[in-house]
Structures are given as structure tokens and as C-alpha cells.
Scaffold this active site. Structure first.
Site, PDB file in Angstrom:
ATOM      1  CB  VAL A  23     -46.651  31.574 -25.308  1.00 18.75           C
ATOM      2  CG1 VAL A  23     -47.717  30.909 -24.162  1.00 18.75           C
ATOM      3  CG2 VAL A  23     -45.102  30.837 -24.924  1.00 18.75           C
ATOM      4  CB  SER A  26     -49.149  27.182 -28.449  1.00 15.26           C
ATOM      5  OG  SER A  26     -48.816  27.778 -26.832  1.00 15.26           O
ATOM      6  CD  GLU A  27     -52.039  28.399 -23.481  1.00 12.95           C
ATOM      7  OE1 GLU A  27     -53.089  28.220 -23.292  1.00 12.95           O
ATOM      8  OE2 GLU A  27     -51.118  27.703 -23.085  1.00 12.95           O
ATOM      9  CB  ILE A  28     -54.959  31.105 -30.165  1.00 13.30           C
ATOM     10  CG1 ILE A  28     -54.796  32.324 -29.391  1.00 13.30           C
ATOM     11  CG2 ILE A  28     -56.309  31.053 -31.131  1.00 13.30           C
ATOM     12  CD1 ILE A  28     -56.310  32.875 -28.913  1.00 13.30           C
ATOM     13  CE1 TYR A 126     -54.213  27.823 -19.705  1.00 13.16           C
ATOM     14  CE2 TYR A 126     -52.947  26.135 -18.687  1.00 13.16           C
ATOM     15  CZ  TYR A 126     -53.590  26.943 -20.045  1.00 13.16           C
ATOM     16  OH  TYR A 126     -53.331  26.338 -21.208  1.00 13.16           O
TER      17      TYR A 126
END
Length: 272
Positions: A23, A26-28, A126
Site C-alpha cells: 500500500v 502505491s501511495e508513494i 486523508y
DNA sequence: TTCCAGCGGC
DNA sequence: GCCGCCGGAA
């Protein structure tokens, strides 16, 4: 909102995992990078470096090599350093708290919250571009220059409301998908964010030269002299119809790249 | 041209 | 708060 989210659901590959590391990757990758481009990079990267320990054991040039074409090379270095830290101090596991994640390089408020919500399935604030678009569109349809200071408490109240907190992953998938949908149907609501600013041109820019130099050095595993890199760069610049790069500018860029850890220098030779 | 699941340094 | 960072799709 949840029903609207289900209706607009996008079946993205990183939505099928709950491994915090996967995860996080993916976020980076999704920082300032559109979803469509990330897919194949995410899968390739996880195949090559499937765990924190695998990434920590990898060589920096190999990590950078896989990153080429994705953009913002700094992210790759920061991710590698995060893996190094978690391998050495966390037994190969990422922190379990928002604050712990935030302390790691390349991980800011949005990315830390994303991991907490999507991997740990716990409520978090978020606030990124799609979420921002939804809140601007729904709650501030007429206002201009709305600051995140105003939005943050609203996102927090929503995310920690029982209806959302019961399933943070589904809640934010819905917000992201609705936000993405909005951008395809109305003028980008995020333009009305106070922090919104247009990016400077890439063509002919310093960062275009940065990226070119990184690729050039990566292509020379045995090392390459500064003079050769500058000469090659200027060949490319002239071929593109741009003026040659003056040595002071070139040396300034190389100094930045050395300081940031993209490669090293040994007696005038740049080595990945 | 515009924008992108932002971050870090100043 | 402001700016630099990457690259390509639409």
C-alpha cells in the site's frame, strides 16, 4: 456517498492488497502522479522488491532504474531509505501508527493517512486532491481560495463519523472515485483550493536536465566523467533545439544530485 | 495546455 | 507560505 462510491468504483490493483508495504508503494507512486501511469510500475516494483527487506537489500541504482518513467526520482530514494530504516529498526515492518509513518522520509500527512486507512483499515485524515475536490464541490461550490485549514476539520469529522470509521477503506475509495469522476464532469474543483498553483514548464527546465543526468549516470555502471556527461547533455540539448548548458548550471545540478544521494563522485568520475 | 492518491527544504 | 521536483495522457 458510500452508494455513489460503489457506483463509481474503480478496480485498481492496489485495492486488492492489505500489506502495508504494498500500500505504501502505491501511495508513494501516486504522489502527484496519475492513476493510469502507476499501474504497471507498481506491479513491476513489487515483483522486484516484494518486501521491506527486499527493498532494503537492493542496490540504489536498481531501484532508480525501475523508477525511470514514473517521475519525481526523489520518491524512489526516500522509499528506499524508509525501507532501510524499517528493516534495521522495525524488523522489516512499517510503523503501525500515523505518527510513526509520518516520521519516515517521503511520507507526509496524506501518505501516512493513506496507509492507515487502506492497509490498517483505521480512520485517518486523508486530504489529497480527489478528496479535496469532493469537499470543495459539495460544501464550497461558490467560494474561491478555500484553504486546507478549513477543510481539514471537515474531513476529520467525516472520516471519524461512525458511518465512515466502520470501513475507512470503502469510505475513501468512494471519495477518491467520486472526486475523479467530478474532474471528468465539471471544471477541476481543486482549482478553488487556496494552495492551488500551476506548475512551471518542464521543457527546458532544470528538472528536465536533472532527470537526464540521472539517466546518463545510471547508464554508466562503471562511472562516467563530469566532462563526458556535460558533453552528452549538450549534444542532447542542441538536438532538441535548446541552448547549451553553462558549466555553472551543470555543476549546480550535479551538486544537488550528489547531495541527495542519486550517485557518488570519485576523483571527477560520477558513479551510480 | 493542464493536471496528477504530495513532500521536503527554505 | 512558496517553490522545485518528473513525465506523459488527454
Amino acid at each position: 456517498m458510500l452508494a455513489r462510491g460503489d457506483e463509481l468504483y474503480r478496480d485498481l490493483p492496489w485495492r486488492h492488497v492489505d500489506d502495508p508495504y504494498a500500500v505504501l508503494v502505491s501511495e508513494i507512486m501516486l504522489q502527484q502522479t496519475q492513476v493510469a501511469r502507476v499501474g504497471r510500475f507498481w506491479e513491476r516494483f513489487l515483483s522486484a522488491f516484494p518486501t521491506v527487506d527486499a527493498l532494503a537489500s537492493a542496490a540504489v541504482p536498481d531501484v532508480l532504474e525501475l523508477w525511470q518513467g514514473l517521475g519525481y526520482n526523489r520518491r524512489a530514494l526516500a522509499l528506499k531509505r524508509t525501507a532501510d530504516t524499517c528493516a534495521a529498526e522495525g524488523a522489516g515492518r512499517l510503523p503501525e501508527t500515523y505518527e510513526g509513518m509520518l516520521a519516515l522520509p517521503g511520507i507526509g500527512p496524506a501518505t501516512a493517512a493513506g496507509v492507515v486507512a487502506f492497509a490498517y483499515q483505521r480512520p485517518a485524515v486523508y486530504l489529497e486532491t480527489n478528496v479535496r475536490s469532493v469537499f470543495l464541490h459539495e460544501l464550497f461550490p461558490e467560494e474561491e481560495a478555500v484553504s486546507d485549514k478549513v477543510l481539514l476539520p471537515l474531513v476529520e469529522a467525516a472520516a471519524f463519523h461512525p458511518a465512515a470509521a466502520a470501513d475507512p477503506r470503502r469510505w475513501y475509495y468512494g471519495l477518491l472515485d467520486y472526486g475523479a469522476h467530478l474532474k471528468a464532469t465539471v471544471p477541476n474543483p481543486s482549482r478553488r483550493s487556496a494552495g492551488h498553483s500551476r506548475q512551471s514548464a518542464f521543457e527546458g527546465s532544470r528538472r528536465q536536465k536533472r532527470a537526464w543526468i540521472i539517466r546518463r549516470v545510471l547508464a554508466a555502471p562503471e562511472g562516467v566523467s563530469r566532462a563526458a556527461v556535460l558533453a552528452d547533455l549538450n549534444t542532447a540539448e542542441l538536438a532538441a533545439g535548446r541552448p547549451e548548458v553553462e558549466p555553472p548550471l551543470f555543476n549546480s545540478i550535479v551538486a544537488d544530485l550528489l547531495a541527495e544521494g542519486f550517485f557518488r563522485e570519485e576523483n571527477d568520475t560520477l558513479t551510480p
